[in-house]
Design a protein around this motif. Structure first.
Motif, short mmCIF file in Angstrom:
data_model
loop_
_atom_site.label_atom_id
_atom_site.label_comp_id
_atom_site.label_asym_id
_atom_site.label_seq_id
_atom_site.Cartn_x
_atom_site.Cartn_y
_atom_site.Cartn_z
N UNK A 211 -22.69 -59.61 -48.23
CA UNK A 211 -24.09 -59.52 -47.83
C UNK A 211 -24.99 -60.09 -48.90
N UNK A 212 -25.94 -60.93 -48.46
CA UNK A 212 -27.00 -61.41 -49.34
C UNK A 212 -28.33 -61.13 -48.65
N UNK A 213 -29.27 -60.52 -49.39
CA UNK A 213 -30.59 -60.20 -48.84
C UNK A 213 -31.64 -60.58 -49.86
N UNK A 214 -32.71 -61.20 -49.36
CA UNK A 214 -33.88 -61.48 -50.18
C UNK A 214 -35.07 -60.82 -49.51
N UNK B 10 -23.55 -54.46 -24.63
CA UNK B 10 -23.95 -55.70 -23.98
C UNK B 10 -24.68 -56.61 -24.96
N UNK B 11 -25.31 -55.98 -25.97
CA UNK B 11 -25.82 -56.75 -27.11
C UNK B 11 -24.78 -56.67 -28.20
N UNK B 12 -24.41 -57.77 -28.75
CA UNK B 12 -23.42 -57.76 -29.82
C UNK B 12 -24.00 -57.07 -31.05
N UNK B 13 -23.16 -56.53 -31.94
CA UNK B 13 -23.66 -55.95 -33.19
C UNK B 13 -24.53 -56.93 -33.98
N UNK B 14 -24.18 -58.22 -33.92
CA UNK B 14 -24.99 -59.21 -34.64
C UNK B 14 -26.40 -59.26 -34.05
N UNK B 15 -26.50 -59.22 -32.72
CA UNK B 15 -27.82 -59.24 -32.09
C UNK B 15 -28.63 -58.01 -32.50
N UNK B 16 -27.96 -56.85 -32.55
CA UNK B 16 -28.62 -55.63 -33.00
C UNK B 16 -29.10 -55.77 -34.44
N UNK B 17 -28.24 -56.33 -35.30
CA UNK B 17 -28.61 -56.52 -36.70
C UNK B 17 -29.85 -57.41 -36.81
N UNK C 56 -31.52 -63.12 -44.87
CA UNK C 56 -30.30 -62.32 -44.79
C UNK C 56 -29.13 -63.24 -44.47
N UNK C 57 -28.03 -63.04 -45.19
CA UNK C 57 -26.79 -63.78 -44.87
C UNK C 57 -25.64 -62.77 -44.90
N UNK D 54 -16.59 -66.15 -40.93
CA UNK D 54 -17.74 -66.49 -40.10
C UNK D 54 -19.00 -65.97 -40.78
N UNK D 55 -20.07 -66.72 -40.63
CA UNK D 55 -21.31 -66.38 -41.32
C UNK D 55 -22.48 -66.43 -40.35
N UNK D 56 -23.37 -65.44 -40.47
CA UNK D 56 -24.63 -65.49 -39.75
C UNK D 56 -25.74 -65.44 -40.80
N UNK D 57 -26.74 -66.30 -40.62
CA UNK D 57 -27.82 -66.40 -41.59
C UNK D 57 -29.15 -66.36 -40.86
#
Length: 529
Positions: free
Chosen positions: A32-35, A496-503, A516-517, A523-526
């Motif tokens: 996890x990276x957060x700014x 029905x919403x993926x955890x990524x969508x919730x995040x 946020x990354x 796999x990466x979501x940014x």
């Protein structure tokens, strides 16, 4: 991307608790990276009174207003999140926001995760504490919980965003209120408001309230004391007479006043309460005020200014909030609260604002709305036979439900739910006055009485084996207290919403976060603002 719901909760916890503007770490399941741009965290609200003639305001729109006028079902998570940043700008001392009943409504009627609702709104109102009202004895289910289960429910609502608790025990028992306040403090609640619930009967005299207020004076875990009048029964004379006892018990702590407009007295009572020394009032914005709800915020502000008091609310933000809820109610076909005339017959039943709309809904579901006035008369008779319990959750639901049954069945007390049997078994505490022996004998002669006599409280023991070791504490609480099919529907809707969508949805509400990354399994979501 193979993130789980538990991963999302952990990521959000790490973001919310971060003390540095840059966060870069790895766990066993993700990196996890957060700014973010961090501002000083809001300090806990002071225990002391508001200074001088300045009046504090607690907003009740999204809980009591919604419950009183829109049967608690009118608002979805998105409805509240959409206006939450504006609410935060108004400057309320707190938002009277949720209860276990409202959490159950989110699941039952909207298939929404009530814990997600807490987190999303908490992130959108960083400067306004969310308040949670509870008896301290139960969570969603009518069956009381043991201490371990209540402590878990307290921990969960706190870690998902609640900062303030309002306690209202239907028996007004100082010892039970003190024990609940102590437990809340130990589980991390920032501000604890202990309430005495107002009623009128042959036993609920002003001496009764003076004695119970004095019994709370030494409560070390009480930050504020409030006089809760869910039926709108207080008169100007009553609030003037009660105020010295509440102020003496509060000491250097603030005293709050909460009433409803059900028979038109509350706006006047609020002004008399301020003159008598109360420092904080509970109001709703205009579309969800009046009627059986609380006084309207804008009218209350004008009145208090006319009486020489002041406030610190942002009127422009308040007007925007009012406009939003007026439009929302119009789009959904929901009623707007109207000023009420004085009705002396109301003192016979004393049904609180939220229960008036709930009782109407019960009769509508049975296609017998024409019985409403007859049911109100029956509520007064049932209450007297039950020993004059205060018409407040959960007893208000018991009294109203029994009154509906008595009227619809054509024979009084012919059918009674388990909770009425448990009431006469003493599971809800001692009544304020002796109950009708004739009615008690009839209720307790039913076959179910013996089975319910030694009913155990809901417990955590064995719950993990029953529902699964991997589910969260939050889901476990729902499964312990709600029908399986309702929780399953909520979980299915959440999935029905993926955890990524919730995040991403939750990160977007945190205005301090700019970047946020998250990486997991190559796999990466940014996300960038």
């Amino acid at each position: 991307m193979p993130l789980s719901d538990d991963d999302v909760r952990e990521i959000l916890r790490l973001i919310d608790e971060a003390e540095d503007e840059e966060l870069d770490l790895e766990t066993e399941t993700f990196s996890l990276y957060v700014r973010q741009v961090l501002e000083p965290r809001p300090a806990p609200r002071p225990r002391s009174k508001p200074t001088g003639t300045t009046v504090g305001i607690v907003d009740t729109t999204t809980r009591d207003g919604n419950q009183s006028l829109w049967s608690a079902t009118g608002l979805t998570t998105d409805d509240i999140v959409s206006i939450a940043p504006t609410i935060d700008r108004v400057g309320f001392h707190a938002m009277d926001f949720s209860s276990s009943t409202h959490m159950a409504v989110a699941v039952r009627f909207h298939q929404e995760d009530p814990w997600e609702r807490l987190r999303l709104v908490r992130a959108a109102v960083p400067n306004t504490p969310l308040s949670y009202i509870t008896t301290g004895m139960r969570f969603i289910s009518w069956v009381p919980c043991d201490e371990d289960l209540m402590r878990l429910s307290f921990r969960c609502v706190v870690r998902n965003g609640i900062r303030r608790f309002q306690f209202a025990d239907p028996t007004n028992d100082p010892d039970r209120l003190k024990a609940a306040a102590r437990m809340a403090r130990e589980e991390g609640v920032e501000e604890i408001v202990v309430g005495l619930t107002y009623s009128v009967s042959e036993v609920h005299t002003h001496e009764y309230y003076a004695e119970r207020a004095a019994g709370l004076a030494d409560c070390e875990d009480m930050d504020r004391l409030y006089l809760k009048d869910p039926g709108g029964l207080l008169t100007g004379d009553a609030v003037r007479e009660l105020a010295p006892h509440f102020l003496a018990a509060a000491g250097d702590r603030a005293a709050e006043l909460h009433s409803h407009c059900t028979i038109g007295l509350a706006p006047f009572v609020y002004m008399e309460g301020l003159k008598a020394g109360f420092q904080v009032l509970h109001t709703a914005v205009e579309p969800l005020a009046r009627g059986t709800s609380n006084p309207a915020a804008d009218t209350t502000l004008r009145n208090l200014e006319a009486e020489g008091f002041s406030h610190e609310l942002d009127l422009e933000a308040l007007a925007a909030m009012t406009k939003y809820f007026r439009r929302l109610g119009s789009e959904k076909g929901l009623p707007v609260g109207q000023p009420q005339e004085f009705d002396a017959t109301y003192y016979r039943h004393q049904l609180a604002g939220g229960m008036v709309s709930t009782t109407k809904r019960m009769l509508d579901e049975q296609r017998r709305p024409e019985l409403f006035d007859e049911v109100l008369e029956e509520v007064g008779r049932v209450r007297a036979e039950m020993g004059y319990p205060i018409i407040v959750t959960p007893v208000s639901q018991l009294v109203a439900t029994q009154a509906v049954r008595n009227v619809m069945d054509g024979e009084r007390w012919a059918n009674v739910p388990d909770e009425i049997i448990r009431y006469f078994l003493g599971h809800y505490g001692d009544p304020a006055a002796p109950w009708s022996e004739e009615v008690a004998d009839r209720v307790l002669s039913r076959p179910r009485a013996e089975a319910l006599r030694d009913l155990e409280p809901l417990q955590l023991e064995g719950a993990r084996r029953r529902f699964g070791e991997r589910i969260s504490d939050e889901e476990l609480l729902l499964r312990l207290t709600m029908p399986e099919e309702q929780v399953d529907a909520m979980v299915a809707n959440r999935r029905a919403r993926s955890p990524v969508a919730t995040l991403l949805r939750e990160v977007a509400t945190r205005e301090s976060v700019s970047h946020v990354r998250v990486a997991a399994d190559d796999r990466t979501v940014e996300w960038r603002r």
